[in-house]
Design a protein around this motif. Structure first.
Motif, PDB file in Angstrom:
ATOM      1  N   SER A  62       0.811  -1.202   0.000  1.00  0.00           N
ATOM      2  CA  SER A  62       0.000   0.000   0.000  1.00  0.00           C
ATOM      3  C   SER A  62       0.851   1.261   0.000  1.00  0.00           C
ATOM      4  N   TRP A  63       0.259   2.318  -0.533  1.00  0.00           N
ATOM      5  CA  TRP A  63       0.954   3.586  -0.644  1.00  0.00           C
ATOM      6  C   TRP A  63       0.186   4.663   0.107  1.00  0.00           C
ATOM      7  N   ASP A  64       0.939   5.554   0.722  1.00  0.00           N
ATOM      8  CA  ASP A  64       0.343   6.735   1.336  1.00  0.00           C
ATOM      9  C   ASP A  64       0.073   7.709   0.195  1.00  0.00           C
ATOM     10  N   LEU A  66      -1.614  10.632   0.290  1.00  0.00           N
ATOM     11  CA  LEU A  66      -2.047  11.936   0.783  1.00  0.00           C
ATOM     12  C   LEU A  66      -1.734  13.069  -0.196  1.00  0.00           C
ATOM     13  N   GLN A  87      -8.967   1.112  -1.121  1.00  0.00           N
ATOM     14  CA  GLN A  87      -8.562   2.324  -0.416  1.00  0.00           C
ATOM     15  C   GLN A  87      -8.892   2.203   1.068  1.00  0.00           C
ATOM     16  N   ASP A  90      -6.830   4.136   7.125  1.00  0.00           N
ATOM     17  CA  ASP A  90      -5.848   3.876   8.176  1.00  0.00           C
ATOM     18  C   ASP A  90      -4.784   2.838   7.826  1.00  0.00           C
ATOM     19  N   ASN A  91      -4.762   2.354   6.578  1.00  0.00           N
ATOM     20  CA  ASN A  91      -3.800   1.353   6.122  1.00  0.00           C
ATOM     21  C   ASN A  91      -4.036  -0.014   6.774  1.00  0.00           C
ATOM     22  N   ARG A 117      -6.764   7.885   2.310  1.00  0.00           N
ATOM     23  CA  ARG A 117      -5.339   8.208   2.412  1.00  0.00           C
ATOM     24  C   ARG A 117      -4.420   7.121   1.840  1.00  0.00           C
ATOM     25  N   TYR A 118      -4.795   5.861   2.011  1.00  0.00           N
ATOM     26  CA  TYR A 118      -3.941   4.753   1.558  1.00  0.00           C
ATOM     27  C   TYR A 118      -4.621   4.017   0.412  1.00  0.00           C
TER      28      TYR A 118
END
Length: 142
Positions: A62-64, A66, A87, A90-91, A117-118
């Motif tokens: 996973s990628w941040d 933001l 998506q 909070d990952n 976000r993730y």
């Protein structure tokens, strides 16, 4: 002096703090004017070209995300499968999940707006082992 070449305009500029300053001539009065520049950034964040076995899967991410607005995906497989764009706020909890069917030997380009976000990408192969598989993921700012 500004120069024009095709569809591109070049102007002299200087950077002061975090602003780009461009000299503007208004009725023979030259003043520096701050200009906001929206630059598009597109980063390749993940890829694989390793063929998958029957009913096998791969997860990229996973990628941040933001700092990004869109995810762009290119996928090609010689066997049918399913691509998932997931998506998470909070990952941990992948609350948003979209499944996209992928036909054999038909490349697809996919673009989606990033909501959480993730973000991560999963691919699940069908019942026949692949001999060709290409999956690329970019995150894009605008």
């Amino acid at each position: 002096k500004a120069t024009i070449s095709g569809s591109e305009i070049t102007v002299p500029a200087s950077i002061q703090s975090s602003a780009i300053m461009v000299p503007v001539d208004i009725q023979s009065q030259v003043a520096d004017v701050a200009v906001k520049v929206n630059a598009v950034r597109k980063d390749l964040v993940g890829s694989t070209t390793t063929p998958l076995g029957a009913n096998a899967s791969v997860t990229l991410g996973s990628w941040d995300a933001l700092s990004y607005k869109y995810i762009n995906i290119s996928v090609f497989a010689d066997q049918p499968g399913t691509l998932y764009v997931e998506q998470s706020p909070d990952n941990v909890n992948w609350d948003i999940s979209e499944s996209i069917p992928v036909s054999a030997n038909a490349g697809q380009g996919i673009s989606r707006e990033i909501i959480a976000r993730y973000i991560r990408v999963r691919y699940v192969n069908g019942a026949t082992a692949q001999t060709v598989f290409r999956l690329y993921v970019w995150l894009r700012t605008l």
